[in-house]
Motif scaffolding. Structure first.
Motif, PDB file in Angstrom:
ATOM      1  N   PRO A  34      30.419 -13.000  22.967  1.00 34.10           N
ATOM      2  CA  PRO A  34      30.484 -13.158  21.507  1.00 34.10           C
ATOM      3  C   PRO A  34      31.792 -13.776  21.000  1.00 34.10           C
ATOM      4  O   PRO A  34      31.807 -14.368  19.924  1.00 34.10           O
ATOM      5  CB  PRO A  34      30.332 -11.727  20.982  1.00 34.10           C
ATOM      6  N   ASN A  35      32.871 -13.679  21.753  1.00 31.98           N
ATOM      7  CA  ASN A  35      34.167 -14.114  21.237  1.00 31.98           C
ATOM      8  C   ASN A  35      34.694 -15.420  21.812  1.00 31.98           C
ATOM      9  O   ASN A  35      35.752 -15.882  21.395  1.00 31.98           O
ATOM     10  CB  ASN A  35      35.205 -13.012  21.462  1.00 31.98           C
ATOM     11  N   PHE A  36      34.013 -15.995  22.780  1.00 33.73           N
ATOM     12  CA  PHE A  36      34.475 -17.264  23.326  1.00 33.73           C
ATOM     13  C   PHE A  36      33.336 -17.997  24.016  1.00 33.73           C
ATOM     14  O   PHE A  36      32.352 -17.404  24.423  1.00 33.73           O
ATOM     15  CB  PHE A  36      35.648 -17.075  24.302  1.00 33.73           C
ATOM     16  N   ASP A  37      33.501 -19.311  24.113  1.00 32.38           N
ATOM     17  CA  ASP A  37      32.568 -20.168  24.843  1.00 32.38           C
ATOM     18  C   ASP A  37      33.225 -20.584  26.148  1.00 32.38           C
ATOM     19  O   ASP A  37      34.448 -20.481  26.304  1.00 32.38           O
ATOM     20  CB  ASP A  37      32.231 -21.417  24.028  1.00 32.38           C
ATOM     21  N   MET A  38      32.426 -21.064  27.069  1.00 34.01           N
ATOM     22  CA  MET A  38      32.948 -21.486  28.370  1.00 34.01           C
ATOM     23  C   MET A  38      32.434 -22.877  28.707  1.00 34.01           C
ATOM     24  O   MET A  38      31.341 -23.260  28.303  1.00 34.01           O
ATOM     25  CB  MET A  38      32.503 -20.519  29.470  1.00 34.01           C
ATOM     26  N   VAL A  39      33.229 -23.590  29.471  1.00 34.20           N
ATOM     27  CA  VAL A  39      32.843 -24.889  29.987  1.00 34.20           C
ATOM     28  C   VAL A  39      33.471 -25.023  31.371  1.00 34.20           C
ATOM     29  O   VAL A  39      34.534 -24.454  31.633  1.00 34.20           O
ATOM     30  CB  VAL A  39      33.290 -26.035  29.042  1.00 34.20           C
ATOM     31  N   TYR A  40      32.799 -25.748  32.232  1.00 33.56           N
ATOM     32  CA  TYR A  40      33.306 -25.950  33.592  1.00 33.56           C
ATOM     33  C   TYR A  40      33.659 -27.411  33.791  1.00 33.56           C
ATOM     34  O   TYR A  40      32.926 -28.307  33.376  1.00 33.56           O
ATOM     35  CB  TYR A  40      32.247 -25.553  34.629  1.00 33.56           C
ATOM     36  N   TYR A  41      34.792 -27.643  34.438  1.00 30.89           N
ATOM     37  CA  TYR A  41      35.182 -28.978  34.874  1.00 30.89           C
ATOM     38  C   TYR A  41      35.529 -28.893  36.356  1.00 30.89           C
ATOM     39  O   TYR A  41      36.275 -27.993  36.762  1.00 30.89           O
ATOM     40  CB  TYR A  41      36.422 -29.474  34.131  1.00 30.89           C
ATOM     41  N   PRO A  42      35.026 -29.828  37.151  1.00 32.22           N
ATOM     42  CA  PRO A  42      35.513 -29.903  38.528  1.00 32.22           C
ATOM     43  C   PRO A  42      37.005 -30.244  38.489  1.00 32.22           C
ATOM     44  O   PRO A  42      37.485 -30.864  37.536  1.00 32.22           O
ATOM     45  CB  PRO A  42      34.723 -31.058  39.142  1.00 32.22           C
ATOM     46  N   PHE A  43      37.738 -29.839  39.502  1.00 27.78           N
ATOM     47  CA  PHE A  43      39.170 -30.137  39.542  1.00 27.78           C
ATOM     48  C   PHE A  43      39.343 -31.654  39.509  1.00 27.78           C
ATOM     49  O   PHE A  43      38.849 -32.360  40.380  1.00 27.78           O
ATOM     50  CB  PHE A  43      39.806 -29.560  40.808  1.00 27.78           C
ATOM     51  N   PRO A  44      40.063 -32.188  38.517  1.00 27.63           N
ATOM     52  CA  PRO A  44      40.107 -33.641  38.311  1.00 27.63           C
ATOM     53  C   PRO A  44      41.205 -34.353  39.109  1.00 27.63           C
ATOM     54  O   PRO A  44      41.913 -35.215  38.589  1.00 27.63           O
ATOM     55  CB  PRO A  44      40.366 -33.739  36.809  1.00 27.63           C
ATOM     56  N   PHE A  45      41.347 -34.039  40.380  1.00 26.46           N
ATOM     57  CA  PHE A  45      42.437 -34.626  41.162  1.00 26.46           C
ATOM     58  C   PHE A  45      42.341 -36.148  41.218  1.00 26.46           C
ATOM     59  O   PHE A  45      43.363 -36.833  41.085  1.00 26.46           O
ATOM     60  CB  PHE A  45      42.476 -34.062  42.583  1.00 26.46           C
ATOM     61  N   ASP A  46      41.137 -36.684  41.391  1.00 21.50           N
ATOM     62  CA  ASP A  46      40.998 -38.141  41.468  1.00 21.50           C
ATOM     63  C   ASP A  46      41.461 -38.811  40.174  1.00 21.50           C
ATOM     64  O   ASP A  46      42.146 -39.834  40.216  1.00 21.50           O
ATOM     65  CB  ASP A  46      39.557 -38.544  41.778  1.00 21.50           C
TER      66      ASP A  46
END
Length: 145
Positions: free
Chosen positions: A74-86
């Motif tokens: 209820p208090n936050f949203d989530m998003v995923y990103y692969p580690f952007p090393f490239d």
């Protein structure tokens, strides 16, 4: 952010000199032999071991997507990103940097301070562009601070 693509560590560092004076390959082969290596899976001359470790890291990182798709809070949203090393590496090289400078020299497997700064910029830009609601509005009292 998912786990880093650790297989690049060996490729970038194995023939470079570690701060103690030997190559990273020699340092990690010694620690691997003693079974005390903190990064046995990626700082390993055996490509099969590195590939297995990468596969395991991808599997662990995928847990984020499973949590994000099955849980709402209820208090936050989530998003995923692969580690952007490239992406970070391309930026760094464009500015004249060398790949090894993005890896912490003593342990040879964590991001360096420069890499962390680039990562923070990358994340901030992604959030500003794709998820501005994660950042929120500007504090109206900033001028009083």
């Amino acid at each position: 952010i998912g786990l880093a693509h650790g297989s690049v560590l060996w490729d970038i560092l194995h023939d470079r000199k570690h701060p103690i004076g030997a190559t990273y390959a020699a340092v990690y082969e010694f620690m691997n032999c003693l079974h005390i290596s903190p990064c046995w899976g990626w700082m390993n001359p055996n490509a099969t071991v590195r590939n297995i470790t990468d596969a395991w890291a991808y599997k662990l990182s995928d847990v984020y997507n499973k949590i994000i798709s099955t849980h709402k809070y209820p208090n936050f949203d989530m998003v995923y990103y692969p580690f952007p090393f490239d992406e970070i590496l391309k930026i760094w090289i464009t500015h004249g940097g060398q790949p090894y400078e993005l890896i912490e020299p003593i342990d040879g497997f964590h991001p360096s301070q420069q890499a962390n700064a680039l990562l923070a910029d990358w994340i901030w830009n992604e959030l500003e562009t794709n998820h501005p609601n994660f950042i929120g509005s500007i504090n109206p009292y900033n001028t009083l601070l």
